[in-house]
Write an enzyme that holds these catalytic residues in place. Structure first.
Site, PDB file in Angstrom:
ATOM      1  N   CYS A  42      42.222  40.478  75.006  1.00  0.00           N
ATOM      2  CA  CYS A  42      42.841  41.778  75.240  1.00  0.00           C
ATOM      3  C   CYS A  42      41.776  42.722  75.789  1.00  0.00           C
ATOM      4  O   CYS A  42      40.590  42.551  75.526  1.00  0.00           O
ATOM      5  CB  CYS A  42      43.451  42.339  73.963  1.00  0.00           C
ATOM      6  SG  CYS A  42      42.360  42.298  72.553  1.00  0.00           S
ATOM      7  N   GLU A  53      47.894  52.511  72.590  1.00  0.00           N
ATOM      8  CA  GLU A  53      47.994  51.691  73.788  1.00  0.00           C
ATOM      9  C   GLU A  53      49.427  51.431  74.223  1.00  0.00           C
ATOM     10  O   GLU A  53      50.321  51.275  73.397  1.00  0.00           O
ATOM     11  CB  GLU A  53      47.307  50.340  73.553  1.00  0.00           C
ATOM     12  CG  GLU A  53      45.824  50.483  73.331  1.00  0.00           C
ATOM     13  CD  GLU A  53      45.099  49.169  73.310  1.00  0.00           C
ATOM     14  OE1 GLU A  53      43.925  49.173  73.705  1.00  0.00           O
ATOM     15  OE2 GLU A  53      45.675  48.138  72.900  1.00  0.00           O
TER      16      GLU A  53
END
EC number: 5.3.3.2
Length: 177
Positions: free
Chosen positions: A62, A110
């Site tokens: 990620c 996010e």
């Protein structure tokens, strides 16, 4: 080198330094990748030197796209940079938004494009030790159980993905009952 990531400031998407985005808790773009070999998923333990959530287990990889970088290109880039993985086709699975305290006064807020890639079980993996402490393959059902039993061993985002978005990411056939 300063890394600029796409973040929303006063409603406008603009380049913001990555650490500043986390310090201010700004909503920003991210990607997450799950590499699968059948029902097994490749997970990584984050390197001890990471500025947040060091030593915790996370999905395959990620990160944040660079300003102007497409999410799909970012996913392929980070598989290569973090794990030495090339040649896989990443498929968009879902978009998830979350907000989590990741320690040291930092907030991950996010908007994450999540990708899944199918791989052979003998996929060569060559982790960058600056990014990744170790990797392992684990059955998705076993991983979901592990996360429930020992959440302190896993990153906030992996806990959120498995608890709240399992079917949307992995499809109905892989959902843990």
């Amino acid at each position: 080198m300063t890394e600029m990531v796409p973040a929303w400031v006063e409603g406008r998407l603009m380049p913001v330094e990555k650490l500043e985005a986390h310090q201010r808790g700004l909503r920003h773009m991210a990607i997450s990748v799950f590499v699968m070999a059948g029902e097994a998923v490749l997970i990584q333990r984050r390197a001890a030197g990471k500025y947040h959530t060091p030593g915790l287990w996370a999905n395959t990889c990620c990160t944040h796209p660079r300003w102007g970088e497409e999410a799909a290109d970012c996913a392929v880039r980070r598989l290569r940079e973090e794990l030495g993985i090339t040649g896989l086709v990443t498929v968009f699975a879902d978009r998830v938004e979350y907000r989590a305290d990741v320690g040291n006064g930092l907030i991950e807020h996010e908007v994450v494009d999540i990708f899944v890639a199918e791989a052979p079980s003998d996929l060569p993996v060559n982790p960058d030790p600056e990014e990744v402490w170790e990797t392992r393959w684990v059955d998705l059902t076993d991983l979901a159980r592990e996360v429930k039993e020992h959440p302190e061993r896993f990153t906030p985002w992996l806990r959120i993905y498995l608890a709240e978005h399992m079917e949307r990411i992995f499809g109905k056939l892989r959902v843990v009952q």
